[in-house]
Design an enzyme around this catalytic site. Sequence first.
Site, PDB file in Angstrom:
ATOM      1  N   GLU A   1     -13.356  -9.331  -7.471  1.00  0.00           N
ATOM      2  CA  GLU A   1     -13.239 -10.211  -6.300  1.00  0.00           C
ATOM      3  C   GLU A   1     -14.101 -11.439  -6.552  1.00  0.00           C
ATOM      4  O   GLU A   1     -15.297 -11.335  -6.784  1.00  0.00           O
ATOM      5  CB  GLU A   1     -13.674  -9.475  -5.016  1.00  0.00           C
ATOM      6  CG  GLU A   1     -13.704 -10.340  -3.777  1.00  0.00           C
ATOM      7  CD  GLU A   1     -12.411 -11.111  -3.478  1.00  0.00           C
ATOM      8  OE1 GLU A   1     -11.325 -10.509  -3.441  1.00  0.00           O
ATOM      9  OE2 GLU A   1     -12.509 -12.338  -3.279  1.00  0.00           O
TER      10      GLU A   1
ATOM     11  N   ASP B   1     -13.390 -13.597 -12.273  1.00  0.00           N
ATOM     12  CA  ASP B   1     -11.964 -13.898 -12.216  1.00  0.00           C
ATOM     13  C   ASP B   1     -11.186 -12.659 -12.700  1.00  0.00           C
ATOM     14  O   ASP B   1     -11.387 -12.203 -13.828  1.00  0.00           O
ATOM     15  CB  ASP B   1     -11.687 -15.099 -13.128  1.00  0.00           C
ATOM     16  CG  ASP B   1     -10.225 -15.468 -13.130  1.00  0.00           C
ATOM     17  OD1 ASP B   1      -9.871 -16.477 -12.523  1.00  0.00           O
ATOM     18  OD2 ASP B   1      -9.425 -14.719 -13.736  1.00  0.00           O
ATOM     19  N   GLY B   2     -10.309 -12.155 -11.851  1.00  0.00           N
ATOM     20  CA  GLY B   2      -9.605 -10.913 -12.179  1.00  0.00           C
ATOM     21  C   GLY B   2      -8.601 -11.066 -13.306  1.00  0.00           C
ATOM     22  O   GLY B   2      -8.371 -10.130 -14.068  1.00  0.00           O
TER      23      GLY B   2
ATOM     24  N   ASP C   1      -2.723  -8.705  -7.238  1.00  0.00           N
ATOM     25  CA  ASP C   1      -2.395  -9.063  -5.853  1.00  0.00           C
ATOM     26  C   ASP C   1      -3.124 -10.346  -5.443  1.00  0.00           C
ATOM     27  O   ASP C   1      -3.940 -10.335  -4.521  1.00  0.00           O
ATOM     28  CB  ASP C   1      -2.802  -7.872  -4.948  1.00  0.00           C
ATOM     29  CG  ASP C   1      -2.486  -8.125  -3.489  1.00  0.00           C
ATOM     30  OD1 ASP C   1      -1.546  -8.896  -3.199  1.00  0.00           O
ATOM     31  OD2 ASP C   1      -3.192  -7.547  -2.633  1.00  0.00           O
TER      32      ASP C   1
ATOM     33  N   HIS D   1       0.823  -1.211   0.000  1.00  0.00           N
ATOM     34  CA  HIS D   1       0.000   0.000   0.000  1.00  0.00           C
ATOM     35  C   HIS D   1       0.865   1.273   0.000  1.00  0.00           C
ATOM     36  O   HIS D   1       0.459   2.291  -0.544  1.00  0.00           O
ATOM     37  CB  HIS D   1      -0.991  -0.038   1.170  1.00  0.00           C
ATOM     38  CG  HIS D   1      -1.961  -1.196   1.041  1.00  0.00           C
ATOM     39  ND1 HIS D   1      -2.537  -1.820   2.105  1.00  0.00           N
ATOM     40  CD2 HIS D   1      -2.430  -1.846  -0.069  1.00  0.00           C
ATOM     41  CE1 HIS D   1      -3.333  -2.803   1.660  1.00  0.00           C
ATOM     42  NE2 HIS D   1      -3.270  -2.839   0.349  1.00  0.00           N
TER      43      HIS D   1
ATOM     44  N   HIS E   1      -7.566  -8.425  -7.763  1.00  0.00           N
ATOM     45  CA  HIS E   1      -7.833  -9.258  -6.581  1.00  0.00           C
ATOM     46  C   HIS E   1      -8.064  -8.300  -5.412  1.00  0.00           C
ATOM     47  O   HIS E   1      -7.138  -7.981  -4.670  1.00  0.00           O
ATOM     48  CB  HIS E   1      -6.645 -10.174  -6.289  1.00  0.00           C
ATOM     49  CG  HIS E   1      -6.388 -11.185  -7.364  1.00  0.00           C
ATOM     50  ND1 HIS E   1      -5.883 -10.843  -8.599  1.00  0.00           N
ATOM     51  CD2 HIS E   1      -6.592 -12.525  -7.388  1.00  0.00           C
ATOM     52  CE1 HIS E   1      -5.781 -11.938  -9.342  1.00  0.00           C
ATOM     53  NE2 HIS E   1      -6.210 -12.972  -8.629  1.00  0.00           N
TER      54      HIS E   1
END
Length: 304
Positions: A123, A151-152, A172, A19, A42
Site C-alpha cells: 500500500e 509501489d505494488g 486491484d 471479494h 494494492h
Amino acid sequence: MFSYRHAFHAGNHADVLKHLVLVAVLRYLTEKPVSLMAIDTHAGAGLYRLDSEWAQTSAEAAEGLQRLVTALPGLDQAPSPLLQDYLDLVAEFNPRGQWNRYPGSPFVINHLLREQDKIKLFELLPSDAKLLEQHVAQLEAGRRVAVLREDGFDGLKKFLPPPSRRGLVLLDPSYELKTDYARVAATIQDSLKRFPTGTYLVWYPVIGRPEAHDLPKRLRTLTQQAGKSWLHATLTVKSGKASTLPVSLQGDTKVQRPGLPASGIFLINPPYTLAKTLRPALEQLVQLLGQDRHAACLVEAGGH
Ligand code: SAM
C-alpha cells in the site's frame, strides 16, 4: 498525490464481485496443504466502517453489500454456495448482524489462509498504509502477514516465484492514474515470465474509457500468448449513461452521473471449477443488485 480512498467505495458492488471471486479462488487454492503466498499489490486500509463519515458520503455500500443483505429474503432460491460463503465471511466481521464493518481484500485473504501461508500487502498511500499496519497488528500474525509501503507493481517482482511455487496475485489498483491500465498489462506480462503457474486476479472498472475497454482484451492476448487458461467475468448493476433530469418547472435540468455501473475481473490460471461456481452466484447478484434493465453478468473462459 492520490485523492482515491477506498473507504469511499468499501462494500460497493465492485467489492462484492472482487471479494466473491477472491473467496472462490482461495477456497480452491487452500484445498492442498502445500503453503501458498498471497500478494495484494494494492491493499488499501484492510478494514472499513460502513457507518464512517467517508463511507456515508458516497453511500456506495447501499448499492452493494447493504442492498444485497436487504434484498436477500426476496430471492426466489437459496443463495448459491459461493454467495453464501462470501456472506458468511462478511457476517463474521459483523457478529451482531449490524453489517457496518467490511473486510477489504487483506482481511478476506487472511480469513481464508492458513498457518503455513504467507501474505504480502502493498500500500503506497501513507495514511492507508498506516491504517493497514494498525489493522494487521491486531491479527498478531507475526511474519506471516507483511505490510510493504512500496509501489505494488514494482515490489511484486521480488516475491515471484514464491518458494513453494504456489501463489495468488491480486492486482486491484484504483485506476486513478490512466497509466495504471498499461502498468497492469506490463506487470502481468513480466509476472508470467517469472511465475507462469501463478494464479492472477485483476479487477478493472467497466467505464467509457478506451484503456478500460481494452484491458481485458490485452490480458486475454497476453494469457493466450503464454499458453495459459483464463476467466473473465463482469457484473453490471445499472446503465452507465448519465441521465438529464428536469429539476424545476422552469425547465432547468441537471445531469445526474450514475456512479460506477459495472466492473470486471480477469483471472489467469483460474481454478478449473470457477466458471461453474461463479455463474449461479453472479446471476443471483444481478437479481439482488440490479437497478434497471441494463443489469447483467458475463462469465467467459478459455484455454483449459
Ligand atoms: N484491494 C483493496 C480491497 O479490495 O479491499 C482495495 C484497493 S484500492 C482499489 C487501491 C489502493 O491502491 C488504494 O488504497 C491506493 O492508495 C493504493 N495504491 C495506489 N497506487 C499504488 C501503487 N502503485 N502501489 C501500491 N498501492 C497503490
